[in-house]
Design a protein around this motif. Structure first.
Motif, PDB file in Angstrom:
ATOM      1  N   UNK A   1      15.160  56.018  -0.599  1.00 29.43           N
ATOM      2  CA  UNK A   1      15.576  54.855  -1.202  1.00 29.43           C
ATOM      3  C   UNK A   1      14.409  54.417  -1.934  1.00 29.43           C
ATOM      4  N   UNK A   2      14.281  53.801  -2.863  1.00 27.64           N
ATOM      5  CA  UNK A   2      13.184  53.120  -3.599  1.00 27.64           C
ATOM      6  C   UNK A   2      12.872  51.834  -2.746  1.00 27.64           C
ATOM      7  N   UNK A   3      11.551  51.906  -1.970  1.00 28.64           N
ATOM      8  CA  UNK A   3      11.062  50.997  -1.260  1.00 28.64           C
ATOM      9  C   UNK A   3       9.830  50.030  -1.875  1.00 28.64           C
ATOM     10  N   UNK A   4      10.080  48.875  -1.639  1.00 28.87           N
ATOM     11  CA  UNK A   4       9.044  47.876  -2.105  1.00 28.87           C
ATOM     12  C   UNK A   4       8.408  47.068  -0.820  1.00 28.87           C
ATOM     13  N   UNK A   5       7.274  46.858  -1.086  1.00 27.42           N
ATOM     14  CA  UNK A   5       6.834  46.170   0.071  1.00 27.42           C
ATOM     15  C   UNK A   5       5.810  44.881  -0.743  1.00 27.42           C
ATOM     16  N   UNK A   6       6.262  43.755  -0.164  1.00 28.45           N
ATOM     17  CA  UNK A   6       5.672  42.415  -0.571  1.00 28.45           C
ATOM     18  C   UNK A   6       4.965  41.686   0.559  1.00 28.45           C
ATOM     19  N   UNK A   7       3.947  40.967   0.351  1.00 22.85           N
ATOM     20  CA  UNK A   7       3.132  40.276   1.375  1.00 22.85           C
ATOM     21  C   UNK A   7       3.431  38.510   0.940  1.00 22.85           C
ATOM     22  N   UNK A   8       3.122  37.959   1.963  1.00 30.04           N
ATOM     23  CA  UNK A   8       3.190  36.573   1.968  1.00 30.04           C
ATOM     24  C   UNK A   8       2.293  36.020   3.027  1.00 30.04           C
TER      25      UNK A   8
ATOM     26  N   UNK B   1       2.316  38.004   6.649  1.00 24.06           N
ATOM     27  CA  UNK B   1       3.844  38.495   6.776  1.00 24.06           C
ATOM     28  C   UNK B   1       3.918  39.534   5.822  1.00 24.06           C
ATOM     29  N   UNK B   2       5.003  40.398   5.954  1.00 24.85           N
ATOM     30  CA  UNK B   2       5.337  41.228   4.810  1.00 24.85           C
ATOM     31  C   UNK B   2       7.031  41.517   5.060  1.00 24.85           C
ATOM     32  N   UNK B   3       7.459  41.866   3.735  1.00 22.10           N
ATOM     33  CA  UNK B   3       8.759  41.869   3.837  1.00 22.10           C
ATOM     34  C   UNK B   3       8.914  43.404   3.047  1.00 22.10           C
ATOM     35  N   UNK B   4       9.753  44.243   3.651  1.00 21.77           N
ATOM     36  CA  UNK B   4      10.023  45.551   3.280  1.00 21.77           C
ATOM     37  C   UNK B   4      11.793  45.523   2.685  1.00 21.77           C
ATOM     38  N   UNK B   5      11.724  45.980   1.383  1.00 18.22           N
ATOM     39  CA  UNK B   5      13.012  46.145   0.918  1.00 18.22           C
ATOM     40  C   UNK B   5      13.460  47.582   0.124  1.00 18.22           C
ATOM     41  N   UNK B   6      14.820  47.794   0.275  1.00 19.17           N
ATOM     42  CA  UNK B   6      15.147  49.029  -0.375  1.00 19.17           C
ATOM     43  C   UNK B   6      16.250  48.515  -1.386  1.00 19.17           C
ATOM     44  N   UNK B   7      15.493  48.833  -2.689  1.00 15.33           N
ATOM     45  CA  UNK B   7      16.363  48.260  -3.906  1.00 15.33           C
ATOM     46  C   UNK B   7      16.360  46.732  -3.614  1.00 15.33           C
ATOM     47  N   UNK B   8      17.500  46.092  -3.925  1.00 12.39           N
ATOM     48  CA  UNK B   8      17.677  44.830  -3.860  1.00 12.39           C
ATOM     49  C   UNK B   8      17.667  44.008  -2.546  1.00 12.39           C
ATOM     50  N   UNK B   9      17.888  44.670  -1.395  1.00 16.12           N
ATOM     51  CA  UNK B   9      18.242  44.545  -0.070  1.00 16.12           C
ATOM     52  C   UNK B   9      17.068  44.316   0.917  1.00 16.12           C
ATOM     53  N   UNK B  10      16.952  43.397   1.679  1.00  8.01           N
ATOM     54  CA  UNK B  10      15.901  43.166   2.501  1.00  8.01           C
ATOM     55  C   UNK B  10      16.128  43.992   3.771  1.00  8.01           C
ATOM     56  N   UNK B  11      15.143  44.708   4.093  1.00  9.69           N
ATOM     57  CA  UNK B  11      15.537  45.609   5.220  1.00  9.69           C
ATOM     58  C   UNK B  11      14.759  45.148   6.500  1.00  9.69           C
ATOM     59  N   UNK B  12      13.261  44.522   6.077  1.00 13.00           N
ATOM     60  CA  UNK B  12      12.608  44.195   7.405  1.00 13.00           C
ATOM     61  C   UNK B  12      11.763  42.823   7.018  1.00 13.00           C
TER      62      UNK B  12
END
Length: 101
Positions: free
Chosen positions: A63-70, A82-93
């Motif tokens: 899956x395409x994975x994006x990681x964002x920081x906040x 903190x971090x957020x990991x996403x697969x496409x449009x879905x929040x994974x972690x």
């Protein structure tokens, strides 16, 4: 007009990719705000793109994975990450770093 078709197709693809990225970013922001509200900390209105790549999901598919920081804070002026990991449009972690309780 035929020479213009590849440019229009390319522009449409770029617009679609941009639109999906903005949707993922919006979902990541909502997830970060919800996690901060649940943890009783204050979300700092910054969401930073960290990384994009491919990883496997729970079923073993790529899956395409994006990681964002906040950033957030609980009291005072010290910021926590903190971090957020996403697969496409879905929040994974959603991961919120160590912080005082």
């Amino acid at each position: 007009m035929i020479d213009l078709a590849p440019w229009l197709l390319g522009l449409a693809i770029v617009a679609l990719v941009w639109w999906r990225a903005m949707g993922a970013r919006s979902a990541a922001r909502r997830a970060a705000q919800a996690a901060c509200e649940e943890a009783d900390v204050i979300f700092i209105d910054e969401l930073a793109f960290k990384r994009i790549g491919f990883s496997r999901d729970g079923q073993g598919s790529w899956r395409l994975t994006r990681r964002y920081g906040f950033e957030f804070y609980s009291r005072g002026d010290r910021r926590y990450a903190g971090t957020i990991e996403m697969h496409g449009q879905r929040v994974v972690r959603v991961y919120m770093g160590p912080r005082p309780v």
